[in-house]
Scaffold this active site. Structure first.
Site, mmCIF file in Angstrom:
data_model
loop_
_atom_site.group_PDB
_atom_site.id
_atom_site.type_symbol
_atom_site.label_atom_id
_atom_site.label_comp_id
_atom_site.label_asym_id
_atom_site.label_seq_id
_atom_site.Cartn_x
_atom_site.Cartn_y
_atom_site.Cartn_z
ATOM 1 N N GLY A 82 2.338 -2.633 1.866
ATOM 2 C CA GLY A 82 1.169 -1.892 1.087
ATOM 3 C C GLY A 82 1.198 -1.222 0.270
ATOM 4 O O GLY A 82 0.136 -0.270 0.010
ATOM 5 N N VAL A 122 2.708 -3.585 6.391
ATOM 6 C CA VAL A 122 1.541 -4.383 6.722
ATOM 7 C C VAL A 122 1.982 -5.218 7.688
ATOM 8 O O VAL A 122 3.111 -6.184 7.515
ATOM 9 C CB VAL A 122 0.657 -4.927 5.644
ATOM 10 C CG1 VAL A 122 -0.500 -5.678 6.172
ATOM 11 C CG2 VAL A 122 0.458 -3.861 4.601
ATOM 12 N N ASP A 146 -5.444 1.026 -9.532
ATOM 13 C CA ASP A 146 -4.144 0.594 -9.435
ATOM 14 C C ASP A 146 -4.566 -0.953 -9.279
ATOM 15 O O ASP A 146 -4.374 -1.727 -8.510
ATOM 16 C CB ASP A 146 -3.379 1.042 -8.038
ATOM 17 C CG ASP A 146 -1.969 0.332 -8.196
ATOM 18 O OD1 ASP A 146 -1.617 -0.032 -9.228
ATOM 19 O OD2 ASP A 146 -1.449 0.272 -6.923
#
Length: 703
Positions: free
Chosen positions: A394, A399, A511
């Protein structure tokens, strides 16, 4: 202070030592259990029992002296009348032909069609509406173009003026459809229809009806067989007569634990969960009928309370001494994990993020209403963070897939240790996501307290990978993202960014990239990863900050001048638009040096009018004029987003409006909401016609 804290802790432990009830229940704690248990025979040999129920006040679940609701799932009421079992969906009735309780499916047929078959002489009924499954019901319709019939009614063609139907689409030759005014009606398998053009426009009404796929193939009318005369006469009526299937998911909502303990769920007519109806007559709200919830257990608890009360005075002083000693000893030995120490360090400033850090450090986050999970429950959910449960990286943590005790399947992001920046990103993401709600943003469930062993974030699990996976990653070979789906992904991602830029204070994602755009099982967008996001003050035009982001997506003006604006997200989104039309990654060192950066490559190709050297030709750019036009318009929009001067880029709201205009224009193959049923590989809850109808009273389909 230590003694006061110890006394407080002792008080909590003393309270915890007394037996407690599992859950709060309504004032009336009993119901008539016999009303929900029996299987009731209904028309056509259909047995009606849980989770279906009779649409009859006599079958209502009664708690105390109050009638609450039926015992069963929302939207699954069956009426037994006139030797038929009838299920009502939206405003239409459907006859229940059979229920498979083991496989959780029910077969139904349009009651209006069956009535016509009972009356008609030639056995050629007319479909009068599309199938709509209301969102509040637990029933689901899984239909594709392979098991749906498309009907075109009362088509009046003017030769030489109106486009004629393709030769493989035959008119219905039933006598009831041979109109005196010269109009014709058609039926075809939806999967076999050619790409839509203007020919259905003269038709008064266009409708779609789901059928049983196995029975459809039995008629020999699949795409590999061509159309037979039988489909256009009595064949289609046989398909409609045998109906189609709906399914339900028994693990949905709080019913999982209730049914696992042999209870039955009861819901109000508005779909609100009332409680678990136990066989002993108890009604337990948000609980199950386990061993601790029966009448005998209730008496045992009362007895334990009395015993606990009698001995509490005798042991109170002893407990106080022991717990004070243990508490002081624990305080001396207490050592925070590296993540917790780092989190304390990040709270020394006075930015919005550090204020959130302080709240988290105190264990509350009241203003953000963030749910706190314990480390132990997330460790259990992820099987001790085993490698088998790992599903990705992640950005600043690994994750994992997790299964919570309440039945939810989630994604758990585990922070990497020993990094001030990553701890700050953890706090920032929790603070940002706690205040956001949008259908195209990943849903944030909560996080651990800063004092837990590790810092963990919990989200909804989005199961279908990222856009990058489908464009140029490990899922790209499947070619699941058709052009209409890519255009819809662009619209939904732009909608999510427009929402972020419109909230107060605005949020700059910082992002935006195809790896941070997740896709659910129906290929709908969930924008994720807010670790780098910034709350943007309302009274400034930009924020000065060190550039952060992913190579290939970072705004060159931001990189050069250290000035972050909302147009920085627009630049990154422009790169995503180019990825969608080209299927190429944002950075690829195997390309020619001038083309390594996809944004630069796109600007050059567009300026040179060499779009064919940029786009993915397999999407239909070279074979279909409508697709070519739509892809060209998206490329032009991306060109505007990729301008080096941020002031020359359009705001994201203008980008969203432009994309919606391209989608609604209908120039692209399958572009537009009305064409999703034909093109998208998904299982809709509503089946509707793929073309516009010129009927003066069009039906409105509710999702």
């Amino acid at each position: 202070m230590a003694l006061l804290a110890a006394a407080h802790l002792l008080l909590l432990l003393a309270v915890a030592a007394f037996p407690r009830g599992a859950r709060a229940v309504p004032d009336g704690t009993y119901h008539n259990a016999s009303m929900c248990r029996p299987s009731v025979p209904c028309g056509g040999g259909v047995d009606i029992h849980y989770p279906f129920f009779l649409a009859d006040p006599a079958s209502m679940a009664v708690v105390g002296d109050t009638a609450y609701s039926y015992c069963g799932y929302p939207g699954m009421a069956v009426a037994c009348e006139s030797a038929r079992a009838t299920l009502r969906l939206k405003d239409s009735n459907y006859t229940v032909l059979g229920i498979d309780y083991d496989n959780h499916t029910v077969t139904v047929a349009d009651a209006a069609v069956l009535d016509q078959l009972d009356r008609a002489g030639d056995g050629c009924p007319r479909v009068t509406h599309n199938v709509t499954v209301p969102a509040e019901t637990w029933l689901n319709l899984s239909a594709t173009a392979d098991d749906q019939l498309a009907f075109f009614f009362d088509c009046a063609f003017t030769y030489g003026v109106t486009p004629l139907p393709p030769p493989m689409i035959l008119p219905m030759n039933c006598s009831s459809f041979q109109e005196q005014d010269g109009t014709m009606s058609f039926v075809a398998v939806q999967a076999d229809l050619p790409p839509p053009d203007q020919w259905p426009r003269p038709c008064k009404e266009v409708l779609v009806a789901p059928v049983l796929k196995d029975l459809l193939l039995g008629l020999g009318v699949g795409a590999e067989y061509g159309y037979l005369q039988r489909l256009n006469s009595d064949g289609y009526s046989e398909l409609l007569k045998h109906g189609f299937q709906l399914s339900w998911d028994p693990s949905r909502g709080p019913c999982f634990l209730c049914e696992k303990s042999n209870g039955q769920c009861s819901y109000s007519q508005s779909g609100e969960f009332i409680g678990c109806l136990c066989s002993d007559g108890h009604v337990l709200r948000n609980s199950d009928c386990g061993a601790g919830d029966g009448l005998n257990a209730k008496m045992a608890r009362k007895k334990k309370i009395a015993i606990g009360s009698s001995i509490a005075a005798g042991v109170l002083f002893l407990l106080l001494v022991v717990m004070t000693y243990l508490y002081i000893r624990k305080r001396r030995e207490y050592k925070m994990t590296s993540s917790s120490r780092l989190l304390k360090h990040t709270t020394s400033g006075e930015t919005p993020r550090s204020r959130c850090s302080t709240d988290m450090e105190s264990g509350s986050v009241h203003s953000l209403q963030t749910h706190h999970f314990t480390y132990e429950e997330l460790e259990e959910a992820t099987d001790s963070f085993s490698g088998a449960m790992e599903i990705g990286d992640g950005g600043f943590g690994t994750v994992y897939k997790g299964h919570l005790r309440d039945g939810r399947v989630v994604a758990v992001k585990r922070l990497y240790n020993n990094s001030y920046r990553r701890v700050e990103q953890f706090v920032n993401e929790a603070a940002i996501l706690s205040r956001l709600r949008h259908p195209n943003l990943v849903l944030f469930y909560g996080c651990t307290s800063s004092r837990s062993r590790e810092l963990l974030l919990v989200y909804e699990l989005v199961p279908n990978g990222t856009v990058a996976d489908h464009l140029h990653g490990h899922r790209a070979a499947a070619r699941a993202l058709t052009w209409p789906l890519r255009l819809n992904i662009a619209v939904e991602a732009a909608a999510a960014l427009a929402y972020l830029h419109a909230v107060e204070p605005p949020i700059v994602h910082r992002d935006v990239k195809s790896n941070n755009i997740l896709l659910d099982s129906n290929f709908h967008v969930k924008v994720a990863d807010f670790g780098l996001s910034r709350l943007f003050p309302l009274d400034v035009t930009h924020v000065s900050t060190a550039p952060q982001g992913t190579p290939g997506y970072v705004d060159p003006e931001y990189h050069q001048c250290y000035q972050l604006t909302d147009r920085s997200d627009v630049y990154s989104f422009g790169v995503v638009l180019v990825e969608l039309i080209s299927s190429k990654p944002a950075v690829d060192v195997t390309r020619d040096r001038s083309d390594i950066n996809l944004a630069g490559m796109a600007i050059n190709k567009i300026q040179q009018c060499r779009l064919d050297q940029l786009v993915d030709l397999e999407l239909g750019y070279g074979s279909d004029e409508a697709t070519r036009k739509a892809m060209t318009m998206v490329a032009e929009l991306a060109f505007r987003c990729l301008q080096r001067n941020g002031e020359m880029r359009p705001p994201i709201k203008e980008v969203l409006d432009a994309l919606r205009g391209i989608q609604e224009d209908g120039d692209g193959v399958g572009v537009g909401e009305k064409k999703d049923a034909l093109m998208a590989p998904r299982s809709p809850d509503t089946v509707h016609a793929p073309w516009d109808s010129v009927s003066t009273n069009p039906s409105i389909i509710s999702q």
